[in-house]
Design a protein around this motif. Structure first.
Motif, PDB file in Angstrom:
ATOM      1  N   HIS A  16       0.835  -1.205   0.000  1.00 35.03           N
ATOM      2  CA  HIS A  16       0.000   0.000   0.000  1.00 35.03           C
ATOM      3  C   HIS A  16       0.869   1.254   0.000  1.00 35.03           C
ATOM      4  O   HIS A  16       2.110   1.171  -0.089  1.00 35.03           O
ATOM      5  CB  HIS A  16      -0.955  -0.024   1.195  1.00 35.03           C
ATOM      6  N   TRP A  17       0.217   2.404   0.084  1.00 36.20           N
ATOM      7  CA  TRP A  17       0.953   3.670   0.005  1.00 36.20           C
ATOM      8  C   TRP A  17       1.975   3.812   1.131  1.00 36.20           C
ATOM      9  O   TRP A  17       3.002   4.473   0.971  1.00 36.20           O
ATOM     10  CB  TRP A  17      -0.014   4.847   0.023  1.00 36.20           C
ATOM     11  N   GLY A  18       1.688   3.223   2.284  1.00 34.09           N
ATOM     12  CA  GLY A  18       2.654   3.288   3.380  1.00 34.09           C
ATOM     13  C   GLY A  18       3.988   2.682   2.996  1.00 34.09           C
ATOM     14  O   GLY A  18       5.053   3.254   3.280  1.00 34.09           O
ATOM     15  N   HIS A  19       3.944   1.521   2.330  1.00 40.52           N
ATOM     16  CA  HIS A  19       5.188   0.894   1.872  1.00 40.52           C
ATOM     17  C   HIS A  19       5.914   1.792   0.868  1.00 40.52           C
ATOM     18  O   HIS A  19       7.138   1.955   0.926  1.00 40.52           O
ATOM     19  CB  HIS A  19       4.887  -0.451   1.208  1.00 40.52           C
ATOM     20  N   LEU A 201     -10.992  -3.585   2.920  1.00 40.24           N
ATOM     21  CA  LEU A 201     -11.114  -3.930   1.504  1.00 40.24           C
ATOM     22  C   LEU A 201     -12.249  -4.912   1.260  1.00 40.24           C
ATOM     23  O   LEU A 201     -12.786  -4.993   0.151  1.00 40.24           O
ATOM     24  CB  LEU A 201      -9.792  -4.525   1.004  1.00 40.24           C
ATOM     25  N   ALA A 202     -12.630  -5.657   2.267  1.00 39.80           N
ATOM     26  CA  ALA A 202     -13.694  -6.646   2.123  1.00 39.80           C
ATOM     27  C   ALA A 202     -15.076  -6.015   2.120  1.00 39.80           C
ATOM     28  O   ALA A 202     -16.060  -6.675   1.778  1.00 39.80           O
ATOM     29  CB  ALA A 202     -13.613  -7.672   3.259  1.00 39.80           C
ATOM     30  N   ALA A 209     -11.564   6.300  -0.705  1.00 41.08           N
ATOM     31  CA  ALA A 209     -10.835   5.536   0.309  1.00 41.08           C
ATOM     32  C   ALA A 209      -9.739   4.705  -0.333  1.00 41.08           C
ATOM     33  O   ALA A 209      -8.617   4.626   0.189  1.00 41.08           O
ATOM     34  CB  ALA A 209     -11.786   4.649   1.090  1.00 41.08           C
ATOM     35  N   ILE A 210     -10.046   4.099  -1.456  1.00 42.29           N
ATOM     36  CA  ILE A 210      -9.065   3.268  -2.146  1.00 42.29           C
ATOM     37  C   ILE A 210      -7.849   4.102  -2.545  1.00 42.29           C
ATOM     38  O   ILE A 210      -6.700   3.688  -2.375  1.00 42.29           O
ATOM     39  CB  ILE A 210      -9.689   2.598  -3.378  1.00 42.29           C
ATOM     40  N   GLN A 211      -8.086   5.304  -3.078  1.00 41.81           N
ATOM     41  CA  GLN A 211      -6.976   6.153  -3.493  1.00 41.81           C
ATOM     42  C   GLN A 211      -6.099   6.542  -2.306  1.00 41.81           C
ATOM     43  O   GLN A 211      -4.898   6.751  -2.454  1.00 41.81           O
ATOM     44  CB  GLN A 211      -7.527   7.413  -4.174  1.00 41.81           C
ATOM     45  N   GLN A 212      -6.696   6.616  -1.131  1.00 44.87           N
ATOM     46  CA  GLN A 212      -5.943   6.946   0.076  1.00 44.87           C
ATOM     47  C   GLN A 212      -5.065   5.786   0.519  1.00 44.87           C
ATOM     48  O   GLN A 212      -3.985   5.985   1.052  1.00 44.87           O
ATOM     49  CB  GLN A 212      -6.914   7.326   1.192  1.00 44.87           C
ATOM     50  N   VAL A 218      -2.664  -1.611  -7.942  1.00 43.10           N
ATOM     51  CA  VAL A 218      -2.795  -2.683  -6.951  1.00 43.10           C
ATOM     52  C   VAL A 218      -4.269  -3.026  -6.747  1.00 43.10           C
ATOM     53  O   VAL A 218      -4.643  -4.201  -6.660  1.00 43.10           O
ATOM     54  CB  VAL A 218      -2.139  -2.266  -5.617  1.00 43.10           C
ATOM     55  N   TRP A 219      -5.111  -2.015  -6.670  1.00 36.30           N
ATOM     56  CA  TRP A 219      -6.547  -2.235  -6.503  1.00 36.30           C
ATOM     57  C   TRP A 219      -7.126  -3.012  -7.692  1.00 36.30           C
ATOM     58  O   TRP A 219      -7.983  -3.881  -7.530  1.00 36.30           O
ATOM     59  CB  TRP A 219      -7.259  -0.898  -6.331  1.00 36.30           C
TER      60      TRP A 219
END
Length: 233
Positions: A16-19, A201-202, A209-212, A218-219
């Motif tokens: 994710h963006w954190g990585h 995600l479930a 939210a996904i863009q955040q 990845v999505w």
């Protein structure tokens, strides 16, 4: 040193963006020649219900491509790679095994820097042969403000002593020797836990939210493969 390589290991379930932000930060701060993503094969501490390695690998490749663009925008020439060593290796994925293999591969003149968040560092004492890691790699830990991790280290005396034996406050020192140092970075605080993201995600999150949380690429893989949708993990 001939080369400085940053290693971002993890389950990446999902990346994710954190990585990506952590990788970009350390690529700039440490002037990395290479940023290596190292997805785990069988992460022994993660329990059951881990997404199959082939799907995590596909998502990691997508995240790596996003990182390449981020680094280009920062004007950095850091090479971005994805290493399948742990996926290819049979049995549980232990960081110490990967550290030894990478040291053998790159030799004694390469600085190998394992990149992680504060939460992972505070669990270091639970890792297999954790004290021996410093014979093969450095640790660069994203931790701001630093007093939080300093306080929490008091609860783990062996880890505190280990940190005190290997600490440096100068990032450039990690590039000047091949291994053996721990650097707490005070400029970035980031949550690398994918576990809190999977339940979200479930539940069919909104596009905003996904863009955040995740890059679009990845999505797209998650949707294509139906990952995280059948049940909350």
């Amino acid at each position: 040193m001939n080369k400085t390589i940053g290693i971002l290991g993890g389950t990446f379930d999902p990346p994710h963006w954190g990585h990506i932000h952590l990788a970009a930060h350390f690529a700039k701060r440490l002037k990395l020649d290479e940023l290596m993503w190292l997805p785990s094969g069988e992460p022994w501490q993660k329990g059951a219900h881990i997404t199959p390695a082939i799907d995590r690998y596909a998502m990691t490749l997508a995240a790596a491509e996003v990182l390449k663009i981020e680094l280009q925008q920062l004007g950095l020439s850091t090479q971005v790679t994805v290493n399948t060593m742990e996926i290819d290796r049979a049995g549980p994925s232990y960081t110490i095994d990967s550290a030894k293999a990478l040291r053998q591969l790159y030799g004694d003149q390469t600085a190998l820097i394992w990149l992680m968040g504060a939460d992972s560092f505070l669990q270091l004492y639970t890792w297999n042969d954790w004290r021996d890691l410093m014979h093969y790699i450095h640790l660069a830990v994203a931790s701001r403000p630093p007093y939080r991790i300093a306080i929490q280290l008091q609860d783990h005396p062996p880890l505190l002593a280990h940190y005190q034996d290997h600490q440096t406050t100068r990032a450039e020192k990690l590039c000047q020797q091949s291994c053996g140092l721990i650097f707490l970075d005070e400029e970035l605080s980031i949550d690398l836990a994918s576990s809190s993201l999977r339940p979200l995600l479930a539940h069919h999150p909104s596009a905003d939210a996904i863009q955040q949380w995740l890059p679009e690429s990845v999505w797209s893989i998650i949707l294509e493969k139906g990952l995280y949708q059948s049940k909350v993990r």
